[in-house]
Scaffold this motif. Structure first.
Motif: not given
Lengths: 313, 380
Positions: B64-65, B33, A72-74, B43, A110-111, A24-29, A301, B35, B62
C-alpha cells in the motif's frame, strides 16, 4: 528516570475491540499511539508473617490503556530506522494531558507476519523510552516516580489461511536497563464480577462538568440571597452548560423541583428537542465529511498503486 | 502485477537479490498484507545461508505504501539481535552502512534489498561472534583465540532451551579456488568445502573434554566433481584443537580434490574410447564428463545407451542404462532398463580395453533388453 517493571498491561474490552476493528479495516499495516495511565496497586497476597510488611516498593505497576490514535500511513511519527520525530509526535500528544490520560506507548499492526517485534519496532520503542521529556507520573505511588512511554502492543494475523478471523496480540515493555522488549501479560477488563476491583478505581475520562443544582430545603426558599461565591459558581456552571444548551438558564434547573415543575418540563423537553436536532445535524455532517475522507483516501490509494505498478526503470 | 505475485518494485529487488547474492538464497513463503489485494504479495520469508544452515528472516514490505522501506523480523532465537544498536553504543562505522541502506531507500533501485540483506547478515555474524565469545567454556575461548584470524569463519550459538547449548563453527577449508582448477568451469558460485565443528558447552563435570562433532560439508554443485562423502576424516586425538587438526585435513583434501580434477581427464579419454565402437555420442557432459549417451543397434533393434560415470571412475565402474527407441508404454514413455553396474570390470585395464569389454557386454545385454521390451510391449 528509573526503570520500573510493569506487572501487566490492562485494556478495557471496548478499547481493544475498537483497536482491532480499526486494524482489520485498514488497507495495509498501521500503527498508532497509546494513551492511558499507570497505577500502582498493592498485591492482595497477604502474608501472616508480620516481619515482612508491604512497603511501597512491593507495589505492582499496571499500565491501563484507555484510548489510542491510529495513523493511516506507516512511518507516521518515526523514520525508516525507527527514530522518533519528536516535533511530529508533539502534534498528537500535546492535547491537555489530564491526570489519567498520558501518552504511554505505541502499537503496530501488520497482517500475516510472525508475532515478534521487528527490527524497526524495537528501535521505535527504544527511541520512545529514551525520551525523558515524554515521561509521565505514576498514579497512586508515593514516590514521585516517572515512567517513559515504554508500552508496545503488537497485532498480527496468523500465517496460514484460516476459516475463522483470528487476531493475535501481544504486549511488551521496553526495559532500558536491559535494552530489551519484555513480554507482558495482557489483562482485558470486561464488565463482570471478576473485574469489580477495576471499576472501584474507575476515574471518568469525560470532561463534562459537575453541575451545582443541589436540592434546597423549602425552609430557606424565601431567603434567596446568593452569596458572591454562589454567583461565581453559577456563572461558571452556566458557561459550561452553554456549550451544550444555549439560552437555557442554570437557574431553571432548580425549578424542576416544586410547584412549577410541570411547566418547566415542557421547556426542558424543548431543550432536549433542540439538542437532538443539533446532534442529528452534526451526525449528518460527520457522515458527509467521512465519505469525503473515504473518497480522498481511495484516490490516494489509487495513486499509490499507480506508483507501485510503474515498473522499475 | 508481475507473474510471481509480487508488485513490480518488490519483484525487481527480489530477483536482483536472488541472482546476485554470492550464495543460494531463497524465498520460502510469501503473503499479502493488503486488505483488498490478497494476491499481491508484499511480505516473505527469506532463507539465508549462515554457518552451514539457514536463518529465516521475514521481510515486510508494504504494497500500500511502496515508498516505505521494508522492515525485517528475525528468527525466534534471535530476539537479542538489534542490528542498529551494537554494544559499543550503536553508532559504529559498520552500523552506519546498514543505516544508510535504509535511510537512503529508493524503491526503484533493484539493488537495495541485496544491500540491506548483506549488511544485516554482516551484523548478524558479529552478533553471533559476540555471543560465542561470551560462552563460559575454556576450550571454546581457546579455539576462538586461535582460529579467529581464518578468513570466512562463521560461528553460531545454539541456545539450550531443551538440549544443552552448543557452539557451532563453520570453517572454510583450502585457500585455492576449486572453480579455477576446473577447465571451463560452469559454476556461478564459488565452490567451497567446509568443516563443521560442534562443541557441546557447559559439561563441567566431564573430566576430559570429549571430541567435538565433525562433519564435512560442501556447496551443492561440487558433487559433480568431488563427493565429500568419500573423504575419511582424520581422527581427532584427545586434547587436540582446531588449529592442530585443520592443516592436516586441508592437506588431505587438497590432494583429493586435485586427484578428482585429474580424473575428469580419464573420464574424457574413456568417452572418447567409446566413440570408435558406438559412433559419436549423441550427448555428453563436456566439462565433468560424468554422462554420455550413444545410439547403438543390434540388428534392426536400435536403442540408446546411457553411461553414468562416478566421480571415483575408474576405481568404480560406470552405470549403464539402455533405452529403447522403438518400444513405448501406454503413456508414450520409452522402455528403459535398470541401471547396471554388475559386469566385468577392472580399474587396472587400459582405457581402450574398458571400452571393448563394455561393448562385448552390451552385445549380449542388448538381446536380453530386446526380449524384455518385446514381452512388455505385448502385455500392453
Amino acid at each position: 528516570m528509573e526503570d520500573f517493571t510493569l506487572h501487566k498491561v490492562a485494556i478495557s474490552g471496548p478499547t481493544l475491540a475498537s483497536m482491532i476493528q480499526r486494524v482489520s479495516s485498514s488497507v495495509g499495516d498501521v500503527d498508532g499511539l497509546l494513551f492511558g495511565h499507570v497505577t500502582g496497586i498493592t498485591p492482595s497476597t497477604l502474608s501472616d508473617d508480620d516481619a515482612v510488611s508491604p512497603d511501597s516498593g512491593s507495589q505492582q505497576l499496571v499500565a491501563n490503556v484507555t484510548s489510542f490514535i491510529c495513523f493511516h500511513s506507516p512511518l507516521s511519527f518515526y523514520d525508516s530506522l525507527g527514530r522518533v520525530d519528536s516535533s511530529c509526535l508533539r502534534r498528537f500528544t500535546s492535547s491537555p494531558a489530564t491526570h489519567h490520560h498520558h501518552f504511554m506507548g505505541w502499537f503496530s499492526a501488520r497482517r500475516k507476519t510472525p508475532i515478534r517485534p521487528s527490527m524497526r519496532e524495537y528501535s521505535v520503542t527504544r527511541s520512545l523510552s529514551s525520551k525523558s521529556e515524554l515521561s509521565f507520573p505514576i498514579k497512586d505511588l508515593e514516590t514521585k516516580t516517572r515512567l517513559s512511554p515504554c508500552v508496545f502492543l503488537l497485532f498480527s494475523t496468523p500465517l496460514p489461511e484460516q476459516v475463522i478471523h483470528t487476531h493475535e496480540y501481544r504486549a511488551y515493555q521496553f526495559r532500558t536497563s536491559r535494552g530489551s522488549l519484555e513480554p507482558k501479560p495482557m489483562d482485558i477488563v470486561n464488565i463482570g464480577p471478576a473485574f469489580r476491583g477495576h471499576y472501584g478505581s474507575f476515574s471518568p475520562n469525560s470532561p463534562f462538568p459537575m453541575l451545582n443544582c443541589e436540592l434546597r430545603g423549602s425552609m430557606n426558599e424565601d431567603t434567596k440571597v446568593e452569596t458572591l461565591d454562589e454567583k461565581k459558581q453559577n456563572s461558571r456552571d452556566q458557561s459550561e452548560l452553554d456549550m451544550c444548551a444555549e439560552g437555557f438558564g442554570i437557574g431553571n434547573l432548580r425549578r424542576l423541583i416544586g410547584a412549577d415543575a410541570s411547566n418547566t418540563t415542557t421547556t426542558l423537553e424543548d431543550l432536549y428537542e433542540r439538542m437532538l436536532t443539533k446532534i442529528d445535524t452534526l451526525a449528518r455532517e460527520v457522515e458527509i465529511s467521512s465519505s469525503k475522507v473515504l473518497e480522498q483516501e481511495n484516490h490516494n490509494r489509487k495513486l499509490r498503486h499507480k506508483i507501485a505498478r510503474t515498473s522499475v526503470e | 502485477m508481475s507473474s510471481d505475485g509480487f508488485p513490480p518494485f518488490i519483484s525487481a529487488q527480489l530477483h536482483y537479490l536472488i541472482n546476485h547474492y554470492p550464495d543460494f538464497i531463497k524465498v520460502e513463503q510469501a503473503w499479502s498484507g493488503s486488505r483488498y489485494y490478497s494476491g499481491s504479495f508484499d511480505r516473505f520469508t527469506l532463507l539465508i545461508p549462515y554457518c552451514l544452515d539457514y536463518i529465516k528472516w521475514d521481510v515486510i514490505y508494504n504494497a500500500e505504501f511502496p515508498l516505505a522501506p521494508p522492515d525485517v523480523i528475525f528468527g525466534p532465537d534471535d530476539e537479542d539481535f538489534h542490528p542498529f544498536y551494537t554494544v559499543e553504543g550503536g553508532d559504529g562505522a559498520d552500523s552506519r552502512a546498514l543505516k544508510n541502506s535504509l535511510s537512503d531507500w529508493n524503491y526503484k533501485d533493484p539493488t537495495k534489498l541485496l544491500a540491506l540483506v548483506e549488511d544485516l547478515r554482516d551484523k548478524y555474524r558479529s552478533h553471533q561472534r559476540k555471543l560465542v565469545g561470551e560462552v563460559d567454556d575454556d576450550r571454546v575461548k581457546f579455539e576462538i583465540s586461535t582460529i579467529l584470524s581464518r578468513e570466512g569463519i562463521e560461528m553460531h550459538l545454539t541456545p539450550g532451551a531443551e538440549k544443552p547449548e552448543e557452539v557451532k563453527f563453520a570453517v572454510p577449508l583450502m585457500d585455492t579456488s576449486i572453480n579455477k582448477l576446473v577447465h571451463a568451469c560452469p559454476w556461478r558460485h564459488e565452490q567451497k568445502i567446509y568443516l563443521q565443528v560442534v562443541y557441546p558447552v557447559g559439561r563441567k563435570y566431564a573430566s576430559s573434554p570429549s571430541a567435538p562433532r565433525l562433519k564435512l560439508m560442501s556447496t551443492a554443485e561440487l558433487k559433480a566433481l568431488f563427493s565429500i562423502e568419500d573423504v575419511k576424516l582424520p581422527t581427532w586425538l584427545d586434547g587436540m584443537c582446531m588449529a592442530e587438526y585443520l592443516p592436516h585435513l586441508e592437506e588431505l583434501l587438497h590432494k583429493q580434490v586435485l586427484e578428482a580434477v585429474s580424473l575428469i581427464h580419464i573420464r574424457r579419454r574413456f568417452i572418447e574410447a567409446l566413440a570408435p565402437l558406438f559412433g559419436r555420442p549423441l550427448e555428453a557432459d563436456p566439462i565433468f564428463c560424468r554422462k554420455a549417451t550413444f545410439l547403438a543397434a543390434s540388428g534392426a533393434f536400435t536403442f540408446l545407451v546411457h553411461f553414468i560415470l562416478p566421480t571415483q571412475f575408474p576405481k568404480h565402474q560406470p552405470s549403464l542404462m539402455l533405452q529403447s527407441t522403438q518400444h513405448f508404454n501406454s503413456t508414450g514413455i520409452p522402455f528403459k532398463s535398470q541401471f547396471q553396474s554388475e559386469y566385468p570390470w577392472s580399474p587396472r585395464w587400459e582405457v581402450p580395453q574398458m571400452a571393448d569389454r563394455i561393448f562385448d557386454f552390451l552385445v549380449d545385454e542388448s538381446l536380453n533388453f530386446k526380449r524384455y521390451c518385446n514381452e512388455s510391449h505385448l502385455q500392453h
